[in-house]
Every structure is written in C-alpha cells, then in structure tokens.
Design a protein around this motif. Structure first.
Motif, mmCIF file in Angstrom:
data_model
loop_
_atom_site.group_PDB
_atom_site.id
_atom_site.type_symbol
_atom_site.label_atom_id
_atom_site.label_comp_id
_atom_site.label_asym_id
_atom_site.label_seq_id
_atom_site.Cartn_x
_atom_site.Cartn_y
_atom_site.Cartn_z
ATOM 1 N N UNK A 33 33.595 -27.642 12.977
ATOM 2 C CA UNK A 33 32.227 -27.883 12.554
ATOM 3 C C UNK A 33 32.064 -29.146 11.706
ATOM 4 N N UNK A 34 33.133 -29.911 11.505
ATOM 5 C CA UNK A 34 33.022 -31.129 10.706
ATOM 6 C C UNK A 34 32.157 -32.144 11.454
ATOM 7 N N UNK A 35 31.144 -32.717 10.801
ATOM 8 C CA UNK A 35 30.311 -33.705 11.491
ATOM 9 C C UNK A 35 31.132 -34.948 11.843
ATOM 10 N N UNK A 36 30.929 -35.417 13.047
ATOM 11 C CA UNK A 36 31.553 -36.655 13.493
ATOM 12 C C UNK A 36 30.438 -37.632 13.816
ATOM 13 N N UNK A 37 30.556 -38.862 13.317
ATOM 14 C CA UNK A 37 29.468 -39.814 13.498
ATOM 15 C C UNK A 37 29.430 -40.371 14.911
ATOM 16 N N UNK A 38 28.209 -40.532 15.420
ATOM 17 C CA UNK A 38 27.986 -41.189 16.697
ATOM 18 C C UNK A 38 28.156 -42.692 16.494
ATOM 19 N N UNK A 39 28.273 -43.435 17.568
ATOM 20 C CA UNK A 39 28.492 -44.867 17.441
ATOM 21 C C UNK A 39 27.659 -45.633 18.456
ATOM 22 N N UNK A 40 27.705 -46.950 18.371
ATOM 23 C CA UNK A 40 26.857 -47.787 19.217
ATOM 24 C C UNK A 40 27.169 -47.632 20.692
ATOM 25 N N UNK A 485 24.377 -24.622 6.819
ATOM 26 C CA UNK A 485 25.791 -24.327 6.984
ATOM 27 C C UNK A 485 26.493 -24.183 5.646
ATOM 28 N N UNK A 486 27.555 -23.407 5.662
ATOM 29 C CA UNK A 486 28.434 -23.295 4.507
ATOM 30 C C UNK A 486 29.333 -24.532 4.482
ATOM 31 N N UNK A 487 29.340 -25.217 3.348
ATOM 32 C CA UNK A 487 30.099 -26.459 3.230
ATOM 33 C C UNK A 487 31.052 -26.356 2.045
ATOM 34 N N UNK A 488 32.270 -26.792 2.263
ATOM 35 C CA UNK A 488 33.269 -26.760 1.197
ATOM 36 C C UNK A 488 34.231 -27.926 1.407
ATOM 37 N N UNK A 489 35.062 -28.168 0.391
ATOM 38 C CA UNK A 489 36.104 -29.170 0.488
ATOM 39 C C UNK A 489 37.442 -28.476 0.293
ATOM 40 N N UNK A 490 38.283 -28.552 1.311
ATOM 41 C CA UNK A 490 39.616 -27.963 1.259
ATOM 42 C C UNK A 490 40.605 -29.055 0.845
ATOM 43 N N UNK A 491 41.515 -28.771 -0.093
ATOM 44 C CA UNK A 491 42.430 -29.808 -0.567
ATOM 45 C C UNK A 491 43.277 -30.419 0.542
ATOM 46 N N UNK A 492 43.588 -29.652 1.583
ATOM 47 C CA UNK A 492 44.423 -30.172 2.664
ATOM 48 C C UNK A 492 43.594 -30.664 3.848
ATOM 49 N N UNK A 493 42.498 -29.972 4.158
ATOM 50 C CA UNK A 493 41.727 -30.284 5.359
ATOM 51 C C UNK A 493 40.511 -31.154 5.085
ATOM 52 N N UNK A 494 40.142 -31.298 3.840
ATOM 53 C CA UNK A 494 38.994 -32.119 3.506
ATOM 54 C C UNK A 494 37.686 -31.362 3.626
ATOM 55 N N UNK A 495 36.623 -32.096 3.962
ATOM 56 C CA UNK A 495 35.281 -31.525 4.015
ATOM 57 C C UNK A 495 35.149 -30.633 5.246
#
Length: 840
Positions: A33-40, A485-495
């Motif tokens: 579920x981590x957002x990935x940015x779209x690109x040109x 959405x539930x959002x958190x930051x995991x020390x190993x996995x990040x956002x």
C-alpha cells in the motif's frame, strides 16, 4: 488478533522515476500500500491511451489462470481497456506461504491478483463461484456451482464492462486439464450470446446495464503441461515487445505480475525475447490480422467524438516531459469537451482518465490518513488531510467531506507547500464492520451469497472511510476521492500504508476450531469475550442446541453462560455415550447488537495489503474412541497446515524441527517424524539429509511424509526415504465421498492400535487424496485404493514400507484438510500411522 506469520519477506523494486515525481498512485511494492509516484513517461502513455477506445475481457477460472505476458501487452502496448474475470478467488487451492485454507486463502489470492493487476495495468473482477477443490469435469463444476447463477454473473460483467472482444484461457473440454477451466470457457461462450439477449437475465437491466454484443469471442490457445493446442491456421500475435516508456518488455512485466501469486509458488523469471500467442475463434467474425479487426477503436465510435481526438492529438504533440504541468489547461478544456458528450460507457471512462491525467500533470499529491490501526463504531476517528501541489498550476481546495464531517474551504495551494490539518469526528454507532462483501452472509455449497447486485464482480470492498475532496484546477471543479488509510513508519520498512479496518465493539468466540473428547472425557469449551471498547459489560452467552452432546455445567449454572472482560464463559459438554467417533458443529446464537459472534482475523504478508475479516463463531465437538502409541513427535513444517494442533489434541508432545535438528543423534528421541505438506518441495535440506532420515527409520523411527507436489526441489530431484517412487500431480481423488477399498485389511495401519473401518472415511471434506504415489518400489505396501466416478482404481493414496526397524509412509490422503474440519477418522488414521509397529 490472529496475525499470520510472514513466510516471505519479498523485496520488489518500484518503477524508476523518470524526470520528476508527480501524482501518487498505488503500485505493487514490497509493502503493497506504499504510494509510488507516477512519472512523465507514465503520463505520456496515458495521454496516448485517451485516443484508444477498445476493450478486452479475459475470462478463466482461478487466480494464476490469466496469461500474464499477454495482459500487459493488451493494456500497455495496445492501450486497450483490459479486464480479467476470474470465476473464483482460488479458495480451494493449497497454500505455499502459510496455513490459511479455504476462505482465508481466497482472501490472500484476491489481493495477489490485485497486486498483479497493479503491475500489468489490467482490471480485476470475480464471479460468486467458490473454488471447491480440483474438479475433473466441467459437468461436475457447473452442477456444484449452480450453472445459471454463475452464468448470470458472467453476463452481468459483460454488460457492465462492454468488451469489444472476449478471450477465454481454456477450451471447454478435457484439454483444459481441470473441470473449472473447461467450465469457465463454456460459461464465457454461453454468456457471449446471452449478454446480447434482452430476454436473458432481464432483471439486471434495472441496475443500469443493457444488452451487449461483443464482436467476437476467442480462445487463447496454449502449449504447456504437455498439451499443445496451438496451430498454424490460428491468429498469431507477437506480444513480447519492449516498451521504452516503461523500460521493460511485456514478458518482463508478465514475470513480475506472475510472481505476485506467491501463495501458489508461482515466482517466474522476467522473460525477454519474442513471445507468440495464438487465438482460435469461438464465436463472431474471425479476425484475420489483428484482434480488433472490424472494430472501431477510436473516437469515431462516439457521436461527436471527432473533435475530441483532435484535441488529444494536440495535447500529445505539445506535451513537455520536463514540464507536464503545461498540459493542464488543455487537459481541462478536453475534460469539458468530453463532459458535453452524450452519457455512455466510453464517455464516462475517458472522463475519469482525463481527470487522472489532470491530477498527475498538476503534480498534486493528496491523502487522508490516520495513526489509528482500526476504529470501533461510536468511537472517535482522527484523520490527517494532506495536500501538496508540486508544480505551478492554479489549484484551490474548496471542500472536504468524510462521513458526518463536512467542511467548506477556499484554500489556494502554493507550489510545493504542504497544506495539512487534522480533524477528529465521531464514527456512527451503526457503522458496518469491514467484512469483505462476499462473506457477509454464509455461502451456499459452492457460491457466495451476495445480495447487492451492484457488488457482484467487484474485487474487494470500497474503503471503510473515504475522503471526498472538491478541488478547483484551472477553473474547473473536480471530485477527488482518497481512502482513509492507517499510516505508520516502521524502522526497517519505512513509511507504510494499510487499510483502516472497522472492528466490532466486542467479539465472542470459541477459543478453538475443534474440541476433542478422548474416550468419553468431558469437553471443557471456553468462550472468550474480546472487548474492543470499554463500553460493553457482562455478556450472556448462548450456543445453538447440540443434538447429541449434552451440557453438564456452565459458569453461571444457568441455561446460558456469561463472559466479561476478565473471564471467559465455560460450558462443559458430555459426549454421547451411544455414538462412537462422532462430530457435531455448534455455533453461538445472536445476542447483543454490540457483540459480534465470531472473531477478528488479520492476515499479513508483505506483498499484499493487510487483510481483516471476521470469522463466525462455530466449533466442532468431536468424540474420539482412540488409542495412541508413542509420545514424542518431531514435526518439519511444510507449506502450512494444522496437523501439529491435532497432534497436541491427541496428547502428543510436538517439537518443531529445523535443518540443524536433522541429525542421527537428535532424531532418535522421537517416536515419529512427520513432514508437513510439500516440505520436500520447499526445503532442499530434506533431500540432502535423506540418508540421515533413512538412518532414523532404520534405527526404529517412523517417518511420515505428507504429500509432495512434484518430484523436484528447485533443480534437484527429490529424494524421499530408502525406496524410490514418483508423485503424479494428475493422480488424485477429488470426490470426498469416493468409496475406499481395503486392499490389505490386515495391514497394521488399518488395525493398530485402532480398527479402521469405512466409517472412518465418512464426513470427509473437499477431496480424498492428492498427488498420489506411482511407480512404487516393491518394498512398499498400499493398503487402500479409491477412484473418482468413471476412473480407474488407484492405490497411491497411502504407501508404507518397512526399513530396518522402522517404517516410512507416504500419505497423500488429505489429512491436512480433514483434521481442521474435525473429521474423527482422520485423527484415528493419524494415530495408526504414528504407531506403525517397529521391528525388534
């Protein structure tokens, strides 16, 4: 909560960002579920897609039946709207990454399909059919599924999707290799005609669909599994090309998408080079050169569409990869032009696509998140609303709405300036829990009970909470929706982002799937209350009436027991004295509206979003007349099963073994060593240490091997035990009530310490045996035989052999399904396998 153990920690690289980051979309990543940015480059591809008005609906039976190299070719090369309709969610298969079976496995495979679609660009749909296990004929599948019911779902999806062409993966005969496969083709061909008939399933029309006639229906022939159905007179297309905008070939994308089917062990390489697909016409005018022969796939098919195509071509010509925001005014003008067209499928679809492009080119990031992992009806939900406009475009946030919170704003967004605010609001006391829609009501034999026609076909629920933003971009108002959405930051996995689940106020459930009475002992059945909020007190507990087990005592010595936050209810049952080896299911009866009779189950794997669902409060009361021999069991976990729990219920001491434990000295303490399902196909060390295991048997141990899926582990040939045999993936008995013949009635496995009779094979679920043994060495004995209707009798479901002082047994009898279902005979067979007599 029951958190499933993550077996794989999959690292899946995100698409590289080309030029600069823009609007957020969700793509498959190591955390789904981590957002990935779209690109040109993505934007440019989508601009080109605006001028393509062609659609394809691909139909098959299961997750992983889809052609993973072909779908990205359709969606990203030809730019067609592409959908995959899987009749089932894969519920009846086997699980390579955990112990989930049935409904839970279907939930996992639903999300694996959605993860694959995020890679290949297709859309995902389902019918109401439940995968009830391997089927050897289409007739059986259609009978069990309820042919008309599933046919109506396929017709419904054709009428909603309105495909130009329909493609089936399989033929409607035995070449399909599976009754479900053949049935999917039969239903697709019937639906191709029925969808266009106004007399067929006319009750659907009140929900906004109309009859629809696809131009043609094709069969995507294949050459795999020893069956070649391709031919030179079929339409042949090369689909393995390279897409420079993506930086990958369609074979590479297909390998990545296929690898999302992790519960099936479907990891695949990224294919490069030519890939050819073949097609046979089943209905309609046969294509000569292209799938879409004779079909207008441009704006000429929409009245007034000519000017739209011209506008799009101008936007594409003027597109600046380093400044996509310069295309926003022209895209807004295009949006207005499309909106003026007559309402219709393509008008609506292209309107949505144009808005997505406007958001992307504006570099607008928006989300709605909470730090709360779940929410309870009546509680307070804290939501953080966040916007960032990364490029110079006129954007104003006018309105925000979530549930009962409604706020009017007039906030102009600055360039790359965060706009954020928090809002706490009360959740309605009658808010529905986050139960997947197809599980809301108990399923029929092999179809889910979905009572809302508009939900049929959908892959998953809409989000429990959705932020609805009204945003003005270059003078035009747009409605933008974002899941909370539930959002958190995991020390190993990040956002990390995960779905926000709505849980019941309280849950009442039995603490185990099965309660086993050994030789007449009373059953102590605890019922646990889990309070997700402090607002519930003592709960009265009442179960359905057991017809044979009788209540001896409850915690309150009344007709019903009570439970509260600190204490479980307890009901003590006496087993029926006149019935031997008997099972009875009981359930909790409805009580308070604030209490859900069942429990929250959470399934968590890195490659898919966290899944929350709610299992009903049911349990089996099992009476066993049984003797056991031996005490200590060494268990080597395989692809996930619940045999260890059954062993413990029988009083065995179970120790889980790892590679380091497989030594001659260590193994001698165990009366039996049991390998989990597919263990030999997962762990190469079992082949490497086959001599050690053989020495254990030779010294007097019993080695019980649950089924293998193949004769390979990686690139190696599997070695199992001292004597050779092979496993036939096609040799199985799928009829759970198939007659069992006792070929060696005096064999110890049928007599010691428990006398096995035909009664022990009553009440089995889904199937008898899978991946049976063949080409057995002469040392093996096969005490049982069985077969499906119309097939030859096979004796490979159970094979035993003496070696030295001990025994080896290959067990393809599906004990891993029967024991969780509380089948008494499965417990007794297991006890006898452990007790196979040892030579002096």
């Amino acid at each position: 909560m029951n958190i499933s153990k993550n077996v794989f920690n999959v690292k899946h690289s995100a698409f590289s960002i080309f030029l600069f980051s823009t609007f957020c979309i969700f793509l498959s990543a190591s955390n789904a579920q981590v957002p990935v940015t779209n690109n040109s480059a993505d934007i440019y591809l989508q601009l080109k897609k605006l001028n393509v008005l062609g659609s394809v609906l691909y139909i098959a039976a299961h997750p992983d039946d889809e052609n993973n190299s072909f779908l990205p070719y359709l969606a990203k090369e030809k730019l067609y709207r592409t959908g995959y309709l899987s009749l089932t969610r894969g519920d009846g298969g086997q699980n390579l990454i955990g112990s989930e079976q049935g409904i839970e496995l279907g939930l996992i495979r639903t999300q694996e399909l959605l993860a694959a679609r995020r890679i290949d660009g297709a859309e995902q749909y389902f019918s109401r059919a439940y995968e009830f296990g391997f089927s050897k004929s289409a007739d059986e599948a259609l009978r069990i599924w309820d042919r008309e019911k599933v046919l109506s779902d396929v017709v419904w999806m054709i009428r909603r999707f309105q495909p130009d062409i329909i493609i089936t993966r399989f033929p409607g005969d035995a070449r399909a290799g599976h009754g479900h496969h053949a049935a999917s083709s039969i239903l697709a061909l019937e639906a191709y005609t029925a969808a266009a008939d106004p007399q067929k399933f006319s009750e659907q029309f009140k929900y906004g669909v109309n009859p629809w006639q696809a131009k043609r229906i094709l069969w995507n022939t294949f050459n795999f599994g020893g069956t070649n159905t391709t031919a030179n007179d079929q339409l042949k297309i090369e689909v393995g090309g390279y897409n420079a905008l993506i930086g990958k070939s369609y074979g590479e994308l297909g390998g990545e998408a296929r690898t999302m089917h992790k519960s099936q062990g479907e990891g695949r390489p990224r294919r490069r080079g030519q890939v050819f697909e073949f097609f046979q016409t089943l209905g309609g005018e046969a294509p000569k050169n292209d799938l879409m022969d004779g079909i207008a796939i441009d704006w000429s098919r929409v009245p007034g569409g000519g000017k739209i195509e011209s506008q799009i071509n101008t936007i594409i010509s003027n597109y600046k990869f380093e400044q996509p925001e310069t295309s926003v005014p022209a895209l807004v003008a295009l949006y207005r032009s499309v909106k003026e067209l007559p309402a219709g499928n393509w008008r609506n679809k292209k309107l949505d696509e144009t808005q997505q492009l406007i958001e992307s080119c504006s570099a607008l990031f928006s989300e709605a998140t909470t730090s709360q992992e779940y929410i309870i009806p009546g509680d307070v939900l804290n939501v953080n609303f966040f916007f960032n406009k990364r490029k110079e475009v006129n954007v104003t946030v006018k309105h925000i709405r979530v549930e009962n919170f409604d706020s009017s704003l007039s906030t102009s967004l600055g360039v790359n300036t965060n706009f954020t605010f928090n809002k706490a609001f009360s959740v309605a006391t009658d808010k529905k829990i986050s139960q997947p829609y197809w599980l809301e009501f108990p399923k029929a034999e092999a179809t889910f009970d979905v009572r809302d026609q508009l939900l049929i076909g959908k892959a998953e629920n809409e989000p429990s909470f959705e932020a609805v933003y009204t945003v003005t971009i270059e003078g035009e108002d747009f409605i933008i929706k974002r899941p909370v959405q539930y959002k958190m930051v995991d020390p190993a996995k990040g956002e990390l982002y995960q779905p926000l689940a709505v849980l019941p106020k309280a849950e009442l459930n039995f603490v185990k799937e099965n309660f086993v009475s050994i030789n007449g002992s009373a059953l102590r059945v605890p019922i646990q209350l889990k309070q997700n909020t402090s607002k519930t007190g003592t709960i009265h507990v009442k179960t359905s009436v057991a017809n044979y087990f009788t209540v001896q005592q409850t915690t309150s010595n009344k007709e019903d027991a009570t439970a509260d936050r600190n204490k479980a209810a307890l009901i003590i049952y006496a087993p029926p004295s006149k019935l031997d080896n008997f099972k009875e299911e009981i359930e909790l009866m409805p009580g308070s509206n604030d209490v859900f009779n069942g429990s929250t189950k959470v399934i968590a794997y890195d490659h898919i979003p966290t899944i929350t669902y709610f299992s009903p409060a049911k349990t089996n009361l099992v009476k066993l007349d049984i003797k056991t021999v031996g005490k200590k069991i060494g268990y080597i976990v395989g692809a996930g099963d619940k045999l260890p729990q059954a062993l413990e219920q029988l009083g065995y001491e179970v120790k889980f073994l790892t590679e380091e434990d497989i030594t001659e000295e260590n193994l001698q303490q165990y009366d039996a060593v049991i390998t989990g399902i597919r263990a030999y196909n997962i762990f190469e060390y079992l082949t490497t240490k086959n001599d050690v295991l053989n020495k254990y048997v030779e010294n007097g141990g019993n080695l019980i091997v649950q089924y293998l899926k193949s004769n390979q582990v990686g690139l190696k040939r599997v070695k199992v035990g001292p004597y050779p045999f092979v496993v036939n993936a096609g040799s199985r008995v799928t009829e759970e009530n198939a007659k069992v013949n006792f070929l060696l009635p005096q064999h110890p496995v049928l007599n010691y310490p428990n006398k096995i009779t035909n009664k022990d094979f009553e009440g089995w679920v889904q199937e008898r045996s899978t991946y049976q043994a063949e080409q057995l060495d002469s040392h093996f004995e096969t005490p049982l035989s069985m077969n499906d209707t119309g097939e030859k009798e096979a004796n490979g479901s159970l094979a035993t052999a003496k070696y030295g002082k001990g025994n080896i047994a290959y067990v393809s009898l599906v004990l891993f399904r029967q024991l969780p279902a509380g089948v008494p005979g499965a417990y007794r067979l297991l006890a006898n396998l452990i007790a196979l007599p040892k030579s002096k």
